[in-house]
Design a protein around this motif. Structure first.
Motif, PDB file in Angstrom:
ATOM      1  N   THR A 192      25.301  -9.459 -44.449  1.00  0.00           N
ATOM      2  CA  THR A 192      25.663  -8.079 -43.681  1.00  0.00           C
ATOM      3  C   THR A 192      27.210  -7.823 -44.379  1.00  0.00           C
ATOM      4  OG1 THR A 192      24.677  -8.931 -41.696  1.00  0.00           O
ATOM      5  CG2 THR A 192      25.925  -7.011 -41.537  1.00  0.00           C
ATOM      6  N   VAL A 193      27.094  -6.295 -44.583  1.00  0.00           N
ATOM      7  CA  VAL A 193      28.396  -5.755 -45.127  1.00  0.00           C
ATOM      8  C   VAL A 193      29.197  -4.876 -43.973  1.00  0.00           C
ATOM      9  CG1 VAL A 193      29.501  -4.492 -47.035  1.00  0.00           C
ATOM     10  CG2 VAL A 193      27.851  -6.226 -47.347  1.00  0.00           C
ATOM     11  N   LEU A 194      28.075  -3.928 -43.618  1.00  0.00           N
ATOM     12  CA  LEU A 194      28.528  -2.895 -42.792  1.00  0.00           C
ATOM     13  C   LEU A 194      28.810  -3.496 -41.144  1.00  0.00           C
ATOM     14  CD1 LEU A 194      26.764   0.042 -43.972  1.00  0.00           C
ATOM     15  CD2 LEU A 194      29.222  -0.645 -44.624  1.00  0.00           C
ATOM     16  N   PHE A 195      29.963  -4.295 -40.856  1.00  0.00           N
ATOM     17  CA  PHE A 195      30.159  -4.630 -39.502  1.00  0.00           C
ATOM     18  C   PHE A 195      31.465  -4.611 -39.108  1.00  0.00           C
ATOM     19  CE2 PHE A 195      30.806  -8.271 -42.539  1.00  0.00           C
ATOM     20  CZ  PHE A 195      31.850  -8.849 -42.032  1.00  0.00           C
ATOM     21  N   GLY A 196      31.979  -4.520 -37.899  1.00  0.00           N
ATOM     22  CA  GLY A 196      33.285  -4.697 -37.752  1.00  0.00           C
ATOM     23  C   GLY A 196      33.549  -5.044 -36.339  1.00  0.00           C
ATOM     24  N   GLY A 197      34.777  -5.108 -35.773  1.00  0.00           N
ATOM     25  CA  GLY A 197      35.062  -5.329 -34.465  1.00  0.00           C
ATOM     26  C   GLY A 197      35.831  -6.368 -33.925  1.00  0.00           C
ATOM     27  N   MET A 198      36.972  -6.519 -33.081  1.00  0.00           N
ATOM     28  CA  MET A 198      37.599  -7.619 -32.811  1.00  0.00           C
ATOM     29  C   MET A 198      36.934  -8.711 -31.994  1.00  0.00           C
ATOM     30  SD  MET A 198      40.948  -8.492 -33.300  1.00  0.00           S
ATOM     31  CE  MET A 198      41.527  -6.813 -33.974  1.00  0.00           C
ATOM     32  N   ASN A 200      22.123  -4.172 -32.831  1.00  0.00           N
ATOM     33  CA  ASN A 200      23.402  -4.127 -34.254  1.00  0.00           C
ATOM     34  C   ASN A 200      24.442  -4.662 -33.680  1.00  0.00           C
ATOM     35  OD1 ASN A 200      21.373  -3.000 -35.970  1.00  0.00           O
ATOM     36  ND2 ASN A 200      22.078  -0.812 -35.203  1.00  0.00           N
ATOM     37  N   VAL A 201      24.443  -6.182 -33.609  1.00  0.00           N
ATOM     38  CA  VAL A 201      25.371  -6.876 -32.847  1.00  0.00           C
ATOM     39  C   VAL A 201      25.842  -7.786 -33.989  1.00  0.00           C
ATOM     40  CG1 VAL A 201      26.593  -8.265 -31.056  1.00  0.00           C
ATOM     41  CG2 VAL A 201      24.940  -6.474 -30.567  1.00  0.00           C
ATOM     42  N   ALA A 202      27.148  -8.099 -34.041  1.00  0.00           N
ATOM     43  CA  ALA A 202      27.538  -9.318 -35.309  1.00  0.00           C
ATOM     44  C   ALA A 202      27.543 -10.695 -34.558  1.00  0.00           C
ATOM     45  CB  ALA A 202      29.062  -8.798 -35.890  1.00  0.00           C
ATOM     46  N   ASN A 203      26.476 -11.069 -34.427  1.00  0.00           N
ATOM     47  CA  ASN A 203      26.297 -12.383 -33.493  1.00  0.00           C
ATOM     48  C   ASN A 203      26.978 -13.339 -34.397  1.00  0.00           C
ATOM     49  OD1 ASN A 203      24.554 -11.354 -31.563  1.00  0.00           O
ATOM     50  ND2 ASN A 203      23.120 -11.203 -33.137  1.00  0.00           N
ATOM     51  N   GLU A 204      26.933 -13.390 -35.556  1.00  0.00           N
ATOM     52  CA  GLU A 204      27.535 -14.578 -36.508  1.00  0.00           C
ATOM     53  C   GLU A 204      29.100 -14.635 -36.292  1.00  0.00           C
ATOM     54  OE1 GLU A 204      25.053 -12.709 -37.354  1.00  0.00           O
ATOM     55  OE2 GLU A 204      23.521 -14.264 -37.512  1.00  0.00           O
ATOM     56  N   ALA A 205      29.589 -13.324 -36.490  1.00  0.00           N
ATOM     57  CA  ALA A 205      31.098 -13.065 -35.992  1.00  0.00           C
ATOM     58  C   ALA A 205      31.395 -13.566 -34.634  1.00  0.00           C
ATOM     59  CB  ALA A 205      31.475 -11.793 -36.339  1.00  0.00           C
ATOM     60  N   HIS A 206      30.608 -13.448 -33.590  1.00  0.00           N
ATOM     61  CA  HIS A 206      30.999 -14.027 -32.168  1.00  0.00           C
ATOM     62  C   HIS A 206      30.854 -15.334 -32.395  1.00  0.00           C
ATOM     63  CE1 HIS A 206      29.100  -9.971 -30.417  1.00  0.00           C
ATOM     64  NE2 HIS A 206      30.439  -9.657 -31.109  1.00  0.00           N
ATOM     65  N   LEU A 207      30.005 -16.122 -32.862  1.00  0.00           N
ATOM     66  CA  LEU A 207      29.687 -17.495 -32.875  1.00  0.00           C
ATOM     67  C   LEU A 207      30.948 -18.083 -33.938  1.00  0.00           C
ATOM     68  CD1 LEU A 207      28.071 -20.058 -32.132  1.00  0.00           C
ATOM     69  CD2 LEU A 207      26.644 -19.510 -34.033  1.00  0.00           C
ATOM     70  N   GLY A 208      31.143 -17.371 -35.196  1.00  0.00           N
ATOM     71  CA  GLY A 208      32.322 -18.028 -35.984  1.00  0.00           C
ATOM     72  C   GLY A 208      33.433 -18.065 -35.166  1.00  0.00           C
ATOM     73  N   GLY A 209      33.739 -16.841 -34.341  1.00  0.00           N
ATOM     74  CA  GLY A 209      35.203 -16.920 -33.730  1.00  0.00           C
ATOM     75  C   GLY A 209      35.313 -17.734 -32.887  1.00  0.00           C
ATOM     76  N   LEU A 210      34.210 -18.077 -31.810  1.00  0.00           N
ATOM     77  CA  LEU A 210      34.155 -19.120 -30.831  1.00  0.00           C
ATOM     78  C   LEU A 210      34.449 -20.473 -31.499  1.00  0.00           C
ATOM     79  CD1 LEU A 210      33.592 -19.594 -27.857  1.00  0.00           C
ATOM     80  CD2 LEU A 210      31.175 -19.950 -28.268  1.00  0.00           C
ATOM     81  N   VAL A 211      33.793 -20.710 -32.609  1.00  0.00           N
ATOM     82  CA  VAL A 211      34.092 -22.194 -33.035  1.00  0.00           C
ATOM     83  C   VAL A 211      35.376 -22.414 -33.434  1.00  0.00           C
ATOM     84  CG1 VAL A 211      33.499 -23.624 -34.979  1.00  0.00           C
ATOM     85  CG2 VAL A 211      31.621 -22.504 -33.817  1.00  0.00           C
ATOM     86  N   VAL A 212      36.016 -21.080 -33.998  1.00  0.00           N
ATOM     87  CA  VAL A 212      37.639 -21.303 -34.287  1.00  0.00           C
ATOM     88  C   VAL A 212      38.462 -21.538 -33.079  1.00  0.00           C
ATOM     89  CG1 VAL A 212      39.344 -20.144 -35.448  1.00  0.00           C
ATOM     90  CG2 VAL A 212      37.218 -19.885 -36.596  1.00  0.00           C
TER      91      VAL A 212
END
Length: 282
Positions: free
Chosen positions: A196-202, A254-266
């Motif tokens: 995915t390329v077109l994604f964003g959000g805090m 259209n939710v950046a699920n992997e970003a959520h999971l990656g942030g949670l792991v960090v």
């Protein structure tokens, strides 16, 4: 948190609770099998708490005299000074959102994780390695500041302010900056790894802060961190829900699920490390 005193279940402690908050003494009451337990967040406030408690037990007046409330602008400025990294992240996100409204897609193209352009009537995407080699290192973090609607922006900023202020107040701006950078970049790379390329959000950073604050509150309660258990359940439940087909059926596909999971792991890794260090000190 430090255990101070046990009260019977039937004892009315509402006035004491109000007075503790009015005197800015961080505390919690928990319901245990043997009764109500009073906990203190900061050991340096122990003497002030005990003085207030003694006066309350004597039946004396313990609520402070009403003061004129400071102007809202002054209190807001103080809050911003207390959490400068959180405030800066929030301010950049708001600025980017405003620029997207004024300048359009050119702002998005400048901040996506790889360069984006229209070639022959269709979108063409660059390569991350090439972008970094050319000096566009900001793209590793910049997608975190892109938001694609008011609701997306409001919810992300609300959780950023709630958790970020807590981290900066208790452990300083350096800790908050480290979480923001590592979680933001980690969440973006996790999402990019899916193609995915077109994604964003805090939200990746928000989930990192959730994981960090939750682990600190559970493993090092004396640190002063606190997050309502229902909020943890809600946010984790929301993350799981958006990963299901049901989310797409109701318009949340259209939710950046992997970003959520990656942030949670960090956030959990940070939380485990720093809570372990905090436990060794006590």
């Amino acid at each position: 948190m430090y255990r101070i005193m046990l009260f019977p279940h039937e004892m009315d402690t509402r006035e004491l609770r109000r007075a503790l908050w009015a005197n800015r003494i961080g505390h919690r009451f928990t319901e245990e099998a043997e009764g109500q337990v009073l906990w203190l967040a900061d050991p340096e406030q122990h003497d002030a708490l005990m003085q207030l408690l003694t006066r309350w037990q004597r039946g004396e007046r313990i609520m402070p005299e009403r003061r004129r409330r400071p102007a809202s602008g002054t209190s807001l400025a103080a809050a911003l000074r207390q959490a400068p990294v959180t405030a800066a992240a929030l301010g950049i996100s708001l600025l980017v959102f405003a620029l997207m409204y004024v300048l359009g897609d050119i702002v998005v193209a400048m901040l996506t994780i790889v360069p984006v352009a229209v070639v022959g009537g269709s979108l063409a995407f660059g390569n991350l390695a090439d972008a970094l080699a050319s000096g566009q290192v900001w793209r590793l973090l910049s997608p975190a500041f892109i938001h694609f609607g008011w609701m997306h922006l409001i919810f992300n900023m609300m959780w950023l302010w709630y958790f970020g202020r807590q981290v900066e107040t208790l452990q300083g701006s350096g800790r908050m900056l480290a979480i923001l950078l590592v979680a933001g970049i980690g969440a973006n790379l996790a999402q990019y790894a899916t193609g995915t390329v077109l994604f964003g959000g805090m939200s990746g950073v928000d989930f990192a802060l959730l994981g960090y604050v939750w682990l600190m509150s559970r493993r090092a309660p004396h640190s002063g961190f606190f997050v309502p258990q229902m909020l943890v359940v809600f946010m984790l439940g929301w993350m799981v829900f958006t990963m299901t087909d049901m989310a797409g059926a109701v318009g949340f596909g259209n939710v950046a699920n992997e970003a959520h999971l990656g942030g949670l792991v960090v956030g959990l890794l940070f939380g485990w490390y720093y809570s372990t260090r905090a436990r060794r000190r006590y």
